[in-house]
Design an enzyme around this catalytic site. Structure first.
Site, mmCIF file in Angstrom:
data_model
loop_
_atom_site.group_PDB
_atom_site.id
_atom_site.type_symbol
_atom_site.label_atom_id
_atom_site.label_comp_id
_atom_site.label_asym_id
_atom_site.label_seq_id
_atom_site.Cartn_x
_atom_site.Cartn_y
_atom_site.Cartn_z
ATOM 1 N N LYS A 1 0.138 4.234 -0.263
ATOM 2 C CA LYS A 1 -0.528 5.399 0.351
ATOM 3 C C LYS A 1 -0.312 6.632 -0.533
ATOM 4 O O LYS A 1 -0.245 6.500 -1.752
ATOM 5 C CB LYS A 1 -0.035 5.591 1.803
ATOM 6 C CG LYS A 1 -0.216 4.300 2.628
ATOM 7 C CD LYS A 1 -0.035 4.476 4.103
ATOM 8 C CE LYS A 1 -0.264 3.135 4.804
ATOM 9 N NZ LYS A 1 -0.123 3.217 6.251
ATOM 10 N N ASN B 1 0.871 -1.173 0.000
ATOM 11 C CA ASN B 1 0.000 0.000 0.000
ATOM 12 C C ASN B 1 0.911 1.226 0.000
ATOM 13 O O ASN B 1 1.489 1.565 1.023
ATOM 14 C CB ASN B 1 -0.896 -0.035 1.247
ATOM 15 C CG ASN B 1 -1.745 1.213 1.390
ATOM 16 O OD1 ASN B 1 -1.774 2.070 0.510
ATOM 17 N ND2 ASN B 1 -2.442 1.321 2.517
ATOM 18 N N GLU C 1 -6.790 4.664 8.046
ATOM 19 C CA GLU C 1 -6.534 6.089 7.780
ATOM 20 C C GLU C 1 -7.760 6.745 7.155
ATOM 21 O O GLU C 1 -8.030 7.922 7.410
ATOM 22 C CB GLU C 1 -5.289 6.232 6.884
ATOM 23 C CG GLU C 1 -4.015 5.959 7.684
ATOM 24 C CD GLU C 1 -2.867 5.390 6.875
ATOM 25 O OE1 GLU C 1 -2.906 5.436 5.629
ATOM 26 O OE2 GLU C 1 -1.903 4.891 7.498
ATOM 27 N N GLU D 1 -5.358 -4.957 10.588
ATOM 28 C CA GLU D 1 -4.335 -3.938 10.780
ATOM 29 C C GLU D 1 -4.572 -3.220 12.106
ATOM 30 O O GLU D 1 -5.376 -2.280 12.163
ATOM 31 C CB GLU D 1 -4.378 -2.910 9.640
ATOM 32 C CG GLU D 1 -4.089 -3.474 8.277
ATOM 33 C CD GLU D 1 -3.479 -2.424 7.347
ATOM 34 O OE1 GLU D 1 -2.471 -2.742 6.709
ATOM 35 O OE2 GLU D 1 -3.990 -1.288 7.300
ATOM 36 N N SER E 1 3.575 -2.273 10.269
ATOM 37 C CA SER E 1 5.030 -2.371 10.461
ATOM 38 C C SER E 1 5.608 -3.730 10.055
ATOM 39 O O SER E 1 6.499 -4.245 10.716
ATOM 40 C CB SER E 1 5.409 -2.025 11.909
ATOM 41 O OG SER E 1 5.013 -0.696 12.206
ATOM 42 N N HIS F 1 -9.544 1.279 5.011
ATOM 43 C CA HIS F 1 -8.256 1.408 5.721
ATOM 44 C C HIS F 1 -8.458 2.344 6.918
ATOM 45 O O HIS F 1 -9.229 3.306 6.839
ATOM 46 C CB HIS F 1 -7.194 1.962 4.773
ATOM 47 C CG HIS F 1 -5.816 1.892 5.341
ATOM 48 N ND1 HIS F 1 -5.357 2.791 6.269
ATOM 49 C CD2 HIS F 1 -4.813 0.997 5.142
ATOM 50 C CE1 HIS F 1 -4.114 2.453 6.609
ATOM 51 N NE2 HIS F 1 -3.769 1.368 5.937
ATOM 52 N N GLY G 1 2.654 2.222 10.851
ATOM 53 C CA GLY G 1 3.621 3.316 10.712
ATOM 54 C C GLY G 1 4.352 3.652 11.999
ATOM 55 O O GLY G 1 4.986 4.695 12.104
HETATM 56 P P1 13P Z 1 3.069 0.333 7.753
HETATM 57 O O1 13P Z 1 3.587 -0.929 7.102
HETATM 58 O O2 13P Z 1 3.795 1.557 7.285
HETATM 59 O O3 13P Z 1 2.991 0.214 9.243
HETATM 60 O O4 13P Z 1 1.569 0.529 7.222
HETATM 61 C C1 13P Z 1 0.684 -0.536 7.282
HETATM 62 C C2 13P Z 1 -0.517 -0.167 6.495
HETATM 63 O O5 13P Z 1 -1.258 0.713 6.856
HETATM 64 C C3 13P Z 1 -0.774 -0.927 5.258
HETATM 65 O O6 13P Z 1 -2.034 -0.661 4.757
#
Ligand code: 13P
Length: 254
Positions: free
Chosen positions: A14, A12, A100, A170, A216, A98, A176
């Site tokens: 982003k 992803n 976010e 997740e 992560s 997601h 992150g």
């Molecule tokens: P990270 O791998 O940066 O922690 O992000 C995970 C994520 O949100 C994948 O959709």
């Protein structure tokens, strides 16, 4: 370990990568992973780079996903992108719900549910994300929260389309932050989700649905996470932005 479910590793990206940068990353990945068939490898670039990344990966075994889409098929929805438009670009997967988007765009389970149905109607494979926050975990509410998200996001769905779909666990506190759930913590929630699928649908569906872990994921922890009985892949954020790192994650998952 033979789970009888093909692992699916998705990157992803982003809101990262200009079109030239996306093309460069996709080309690097294609060179190394373009013939991998033991597991499914997917990249999810931003909308602006979907067309070019699809072109780069066209002759490979890798697939392209989007990070979001509209619940509507077309119409006066300024700034939105419909499933059919993604299909035009040879997109096969779409990440939905997601954390976010739940957090910053106020996406609800009902909206995720509508988007999921629209994605499936258009022939896209949804990757539906669920996960608890740190305070919810601390309060012992993980299963309650994840169960509620599943109930809402998968409402009205039949077993067959469910089996075409992918779930991603997740934990918000692991995204992150460099703070991965331990393989045991992740496995525990994945097993809960599979049990939930069995109760809501049936055993066959529970056995078939692939559940990715996200939060992560790095080359150093991928193997152990993928070794868990109910973890069927990874949804990788930060570590998918660098070709070498993402390739290592895929290699370590084989
Ligand atoms: P990270 O791998 O940066 O922690 O992000 C995970 C994520 O949100 C994948 O959709």
């Amino acid at each position: 370990m033979d789970k009888q479910r093909k692992l699916i590793i998705a990157g992803n990206w982003k809101m990262n990568k200009t079109v030239p940068d996306a093309v460069e990353l996709a080309s690097q990945l294609q060179t190394d992973l373009g013939k991998v068939t033991e597991l499914d490898v997917v990249v999810c670039p931003p909308f602006t780079a979907l067309s070019e990344v699809s072109r780069v990966l066209r002759a490979s075994t890798m697939r392209v996903g989007a990070q979001n889409m509209s619940e509507h098929p077309y119409g006066a929805f300024t700034g939105e992108i419909a499933a059919g438009m993604l299909k035009d670009l040879l997109v096969r997967y779409v990440i939905l719900g997601h954390s976010e988007r739940r957090q910053f765009q106020n996406e609800t389970d009902a909206l995720v549910n509508a988007k999921m149905k629209a994605a499936l109607a258009a022939g896209l494979k949804p990757i539906v994300c669920v996960g608890e926050t740190f305070s919810q975990r601390e309060a012992g509410q993980t299963e309650q929260i994840v169960g509620d998200q599943l109930t809402g996001s998968l409402a009205g769905l039949d077993a067959e389309p469910m089996q075409e779909s992918i779930l991603a666990y997740e934990p918000v506190w692991a995204i992150g932050t460099g703070r991965t759930a331990t393989p045991e913590q992740a496995q525990q929630v994945h097993a809960f989700i599979r049990g939930w699928l069995s109760r809501r649908f049936d055993d066959t569906t529970a056995r078939r649905v692939r559940i990715q872990y996200g939060g992560s994921v790095k080359p150093g922890n991928a193997r152990e996470l993928m070794g868990q009985p109910d973890i069927d892949g990874a949804l990788v954020g930060g570590a998918s932005l660098d070709a070498h790192t993402f390739i290592e994650i895929v290699r370590n998952s084989l």
